[in-house]
Design an enzyme around this catalytic site. Structure first.
Site, PDB file in Angstrom:
ATOM      1  CE  LYS A  87      57.776 -52.404  56.542  1.00 50.35           C
ATOM      2  NZ  LYS A  87      57.856 -53.828  56.438  1.00 50.35           N
TER       3      LYS A  87
HETATM    4  O1  G3P Z   1      60.108 -56.146  57.088  1.00 48.45           O
HETATM    5  C1  G3P Z   1      61.121 -55.876  56.902  1.00 48.45           C
HETATM    6  C2  G3P Z   1      62.340 -56.762  57.329  1.00 48.45           C
HETATM    7  O2  G3P Z   1      62.107 -57.330  58.547  1.00 48.45           O
HETATM    8  C3  G3P Z   1      63.186 -57.549  56.502  1.00 48.45           C
HETATM    9  O3  G3P Z   1      63.861 -58.522  57.218  1.00 48.45           O
HETATM   10  O4  G3P Z   1      65.146 -60.766  56.968  1.00 48.45           O
HETATM   11  O5  G3P Z   1      64.663 -59.431  54.764  1.00 48.45           O
HETATM   12  O6  G3P Z   1      66.454 -58.535  56.342  1.00 48.45           O
HETATM   13  P1  G3P Z   1      65.073 -59.431  56.133  1.00 48.45           P
END
Ligand code: G3P
Length: 217
Positions: A87
């Site tokens: 990633k």
């Molecule tokens: O993995 C990346 C993403 O899904 C992060 O989510 O909830 O931190 O905006 P969030």
């Protein structure tokens, strides 16, 4: 649409995997830190454990930001297991590294995508997955699902091969809307996946069936 779980929590990964609908896992440095994992050996071991639990693509994020270091770090991550997807953040050196990984047979997930232009660049570089953060877009007053639909349309017109991995999912409705908008994958917290099960008429209907079943049991 594939279902990934967006967590580094082993109990939640196990629960989603046992549920039988899991196609992969995504993690990020914030999710790893949340689990209290410290030091590169522990991080590598954690990715290995996840790979042994789930038979699907497992995203492991680099924390380097220059081309040479991203490539070095990504090679080490990819060596952990055949299912590791490196990633990489949406930055200039990240795009260069994604091209290098693509040319060298290493799968990538371009993360922190917030615009169609970024999605085009990542696809041009050969990213296996691109991750638009739809919840964070919603938080900033834009429509995250609209971005998924826009990217899906562009990729279809242009024949780009990268898979659209809708990330930053906050609820079950996000998953439904992303499926409708053409996402190839949704990576979700466990609660959002389980939220898809819920409907009050299902609960009422089942209670009635079970009650009536007593009449002939
Ligand atoms: O993995 C990346 C993403 O899904 C992060 O989510 O909830 O931190 O905006 P969030």
């Amino acid at each position: 649409m594939k279902f990934f779980i967006d967590t580094a929590n082993l109990a939640q990964i196990k629960e989603a995997n046992d549920f039988g609908i899991l196609d992969g896992v995504t993690t990020n440095p914030s999710l790893m830190a949340k689990e209290g994992i410290k030091g590169s050996a522990a991080v590598m071991q954690h990715y290995k454990t996840i790979c042994e639990m789930v038979n699907g693509d497992i995203s492991a994020e680099v924390i380097s930001t220059d081309f040479a270091s991203i490539v070095e770090e990504g090679k080490k991550l990819a060596a952990i297991h055949k299912n590791i997807v490196v990633k990489v953040p949406m930055i200039k050196d990240g795009i260069k590294a994604i091209k290098w990984f693509s040319d060298n047979g290493i799968k990538t997930n371009c993360t922190l995508i917030f615009s169609a232009g970024q999605a085009i660049l990542a696809a041009k570089a050969g990213a296996t997955y691109i991750s638009p953060f739809i919840g964070r877009i919603d938080d900033s007053g834009w429509d995250g699902v609209e971005l998924i639909a826009q990217i899906a349309n562009i990729y279809s017109i242009q024949g780009f091969k990268s898979e659209i991995l809708a990330a930053s999912i906050r609820n079950a409705l996000h998953i439904i809307k992303c499926a409708e908008a053409g996402a190839d994958v949704c990576t979700c917290p466990l609660d959002s996946i389980l939220g898809l099960l819920k409907h009050p008429l299902t609960d009422i209907g089942l209670a009635k069936f079970l009650e009536d079943a007593k009449k002939f049991a």
